[in-house]
Design a protein around this motif. Structure first.
Motif, mmCIF file in Angstrom:
data_model
loop_
_atom_site.group_PDB
_atom_site.id
_atom_site.type_symbol
_atom_site.label_atom_id
_atom_site.label_comp_id
_atom_site.label_asym_id
_atom_site.label_seq_id
_atom_site.Cartn_x
_atom_site.Cartn_y
_atom_site.Cartn_z
ATOM 1 N N LEU A 11 0.818 -1.186 0.116
ATOM 2 C CA LEU A 11 -0.019 0.119 -0.126
ATOM 3 C C LEU A 11 0.781 1.284 -0.109
ATOM 4 O O LEU A 11 1.764 1.351 0.701
ATOM 5 C CB LEU A 11 -0.902 0.116 1.209
ATOM 6 N N HIS A 12 0.361 2.278 -0.825
ATOM 7 C CA HIS A 12 0.919 3.277 -0.641
ATOM 8 C C HIS A 12 0.362 4.246 0.759
ATOM 9 O O HIS A 12 -0.594 3.693 1.430
ATOM 10 C CB HIS A 12 0.490 4.615 -1.878
ATOM 11 N N GLN A 13 1.177 5.077 1.171
ATOM 12 C CA GLN A 13 0.806 5.708 2.491
ATOM 13 C C GLN A 13 -0.593 6.276 2.653
ATOM 14 O O GLN A 13 -1.109 5.927 3.559
ATOM 15 C CB GLN A 13 1.820 7.086 2.662
ATOM 16 N N VAL A 47 4.297 2.435 12.958
ATOM 17 C CA VAL A 47 4.974 3.014 11.659
ATOM 18 C C VAL A 47 5.910 3.772 11.974
ATOM 19 O O VAL A 47 6.315 4.926 12.532
ATOM 20 C CB VAL A 47 3.716 3.995 11.137
ATOM 21 N N TRP A 48 7.199 3.432 11.110
ATOM 22 C CA TRP A 48 8.293 3.947 11.198
ATOM 23 C C TRP A 48 8.169 5.470 10.331
ATOM 24 O O TRP A 48 8.050 4.985 8.858
ATOM 25 C CB TRP A 48 9.516 3.220 10.649
ATOM 26 N N LYS A 49 8.499 6.588 10.690
ATOM 27 C CA LYS A 49 8.507 7.782 9.886
ATOM 28 C C LYS A 49 9.654 8.338 9.845
ATOM 29 O O LYS A 49 10.563 8.603 10.808
ATOM 30 C CB LYS A 49 7.247 8.616 10.380
ATOM 31 N N ASN A 50 10.336 8.831 8.533
ATOM 32 C CA ASN A 50 11.810 9.207 8.603
ATOM 33 C C ASN A 50 11.528 10.705 8.952
ATOM 34 O O ASN A 50 10.435 11.235 9.261
ATOM 35 C CB ASN A 50 12.312 9.288 7.072
ATOM 36 N N GLN A 51 12.448 11.265 8.954
ATOM 37 C CA GLN A 51 12.751 12.763 9.318
ATOM 38 C C GLN A 51 11.581 13.810 8.695
ATOM 39 O O GLN A 51 11.228 14.872 9.111
ATOM 40 C CB GLN A 51 14.085 13.373 9.165
ATOM 41 N N ALA A 52 11.655 13.356 7.308
ATOM 42 C CA ALA A 52 10.580 14.065 6.625
ATOM 43 C C ALA A 52 9.035 13.761 6.811
ATOM 44 O O ALA A 52 8.250 14.590 6.259
ATOM 45 C CB ALA A 52 10.774 13.855 4.977
ATOM 46 N N GLY A 53 8.948 12.799 7.921
ATOM 47 C CA GLY A 53 7.685 12.481 8.027
ATOM 48 C C GLY A 53 6.975 11.283 7.094
ATOM 49 O O GLY A 53 5.704 11.058 7.361
ATOM 50 N N GLY A 55 6.230 7.704 5.972
ATOM 51 C CA GLY A 55 6.030 6.296 6.557
ATOM 52 C C GLY A 55 6.857 5.421 5.761
ATOM 53 O O GLY A 55 6.579 5.226 4.367
ATOM 54 N N ILE A 56 7.892 4.616 6.221
ATOM 55 C CA ILE A 56 8.644 3.832 5.490
ATOM 56 C C ILE A 56 8.489 2.360 5.835
ATOM 57 O O ILE A 56 8.906 1.412 5.270
ATOM 58 C CB ILE A 56 10.209 4.444 5.439
ATOM 59 N N HIS A 57 7.799 2.103 6.952
ATOM 60 C CA HIS A 57 7.761 0.796 7.246
ATOM 61 C C HIS A 57 6.873 0.456 8.520
ATOM 62 O O HIS A 57 6.359 1.756 9.061
ATOM 63 C CB HIS A 57 8.991 0.213 8.094
ATOM 64 N N ALA A 58 6.008 -0.351 8.589
ATOM 65 C CA ALA A 58 4.861 -0.682 9.720
ATOM 66 C C ALA A 58 5.011 -2.329 9.966
ATOM 67 O O ALA A 58 5.662 -3.197 9.305
ATOM 68 C CB ALA A 58 3.589 -0.490 9.054
ATOM 69 N N ALA A 59 4.479 -2.083 11.378
ATOM 70 C CA ALA A 59 4.678 -3.587 11.969
ATOM 71 C C ALA A 59 3.344 -3.742 12.895
ATOM 72 O O ALA A 59 2.962 -2.455 13.305
ATOM 73 C CB ALA A 59 6.000 -3.946 12.625
ATOM 74 N N PHE A 60 3.007 -4.834 13.268
ATOM 75 C CA PHE A 60 1.741 -5.071 14.217
ATOM 76 C C PHE A 60 1.993 -5.603 15.394
ATOM 77 O O PHE A 60 2.808 -6.625 15.410
ATOM 78 C CB PHE A 60 0.662 -5.974 13.480
ATOM 79 N N CYS A 61 1.817 -5.192 16.469
ATOM 80 C CA CYS A 61 2.339 -5.448 17.943
ATOM 81 C C CYS A 61 1.305 -6.738 18.248
ATOM 82 O O CYS A 61 0.294 -6.617 18.263
ATOM 83 C CB CYS A 61 2.289 -4.376 18.898
ATOM 84 N N ILE A 62 2.093 -7.770 18.619
ATOM 85 C CA ILE A 62 1.002 -8.947 18.902
ATOM 86 C C ILE A 62 1.170 -9.296 20.461
ATOM 87 O O ILE A 62 0.408 -9.907 21.190
ATOM 88 C CB ILE A 62 1.446 -10.156 18.136
ATOM 89 N N ALA A 63 2.360 -8.687 21.053
ATOM 90 C CA ALA A 63 2.494 -8.817 22.566
ATOM 91 C C ALA A 63 3.547 -7.663 23.103
ATOM 92 O O ALA A 63 3.887 -7.051 22.033
ATOM 93 C CB ALA A 63 3.288 -10.015 22.958
ATOM 94 N N ASP A 89 15.811 0.531 14.920
ATOM 95 C CA ASP A 89 16.216 1.529 14.014
ATOM 96 C C ASP A 89 16.004 1.104 12.317
ATOM 97 O O ASP A 89 17.050 1.390 11.711
ATOM 98 C CB ASP A 89 17.561 1.837 14.471
ATOM 99 N N TYR A 90 15.045 0.568 12.258
ATOM 100 C CA TYR A 90 14.785 0.148 10.716
ATOM 101 C C TYR A 90 14.864 1.138 9.733
ATOM 102 O O TYR A 90 14.567 2.273 9.926
ATOM 103 C CB TYR A 90 13.284 -0.396 10.601
ATOM 104 N N GLY A 91 16.024 1.077 8.837
ATOM 105 C CA GLY A 91 16.192 1.849 7.814
ATOM 106 C C GLY A 91 16.888 3.031 8.361
ATOM 107 O O GLY A 91 16.811 4.244 7.743
ATOM 108 N N GLU A 92 17.531 3.147 9.728
ATOM 109 C CA GLU A 92 18.048 4.021 10.331
ATOM 110 C C GLU A 92 17.093 5.146 10.692
ATOM 111 O O GLU A 92 17.591 6.739 10.625
ATOM 112 C CB GLU A 92 19.363 4.480 9.457
ATOM 113 N N VAL A 93 15.732 5.204 10.762
ATOM 114 C CA VAL A 93 14.798 6.090 11.022
ATOM 115 C C VAL A 93 15.198 6.770 12.002
ATOM 116 O O VAL A 93 15.142 8.017 12.296
ATOM 117 C CB VAL A 93 13.406 5.320 10.964
#
Length: 109
Positions: A11-13, A47-53, A55-63, A89-93
């Motif tokens: 998906l796009h942002q 949602v990992w957001k870079n310095q420009a805001g 979103g470059i990655h996302a994950a779902f918390c299960i615990a 620090d995924y993608g050095e975000v």
């Protein structure tokens, strides 16, 4: 369920954030270091957001400290359950001045 329909799509942002909003997820906190992870809860979307805001990655918390994650968009890339600290620090975000925004399902009134 909508999640089952989109799990295999890239998906796009804009559609991703519209989907989160449509199912009642709202941003509730920002994480900029390991200490901020203490408030993470099962069912949160990170949602990992870079310095420009962006979103470059996302994950779902299960615990408390584990997320359902995929480290890339290719079909060959496996889904996995990992400790959030492994991808903090995924993608050095984080080290690049970005943040992780935690989205949490709002409670119905």
């Amino acid at each position: 369920m909508q999640a089952e329909e989109i799990i295999r799509l890239w998906l796009h942002q804009a559609p991703f954030f519209r989907m989160l909003d449509s199912i009642g997820y709202l941003p509730c906190m920002q994480v900029r270091d390991e200490e901020g992870l203490d408030n993470m809860q099962a069912s949160d979307v990170l949602v990992w957001k870079n310095q420009a805001g962006e979103g470059i990655h996302a994950a779902f918390c299960i615990a408390s400290s584990f997320v359902f994650n995929k480290m890339g968009q290719s079909w060959e890339q496996p889904w996995s359950v990992i400790d959030i600290k492994e991808i903090l620090d995924y993608g050095e975000v984080i080290s690049g001045g970005g943040k992780i925004v935690i989205y949490r399902k709002s409670k119905p009134e």
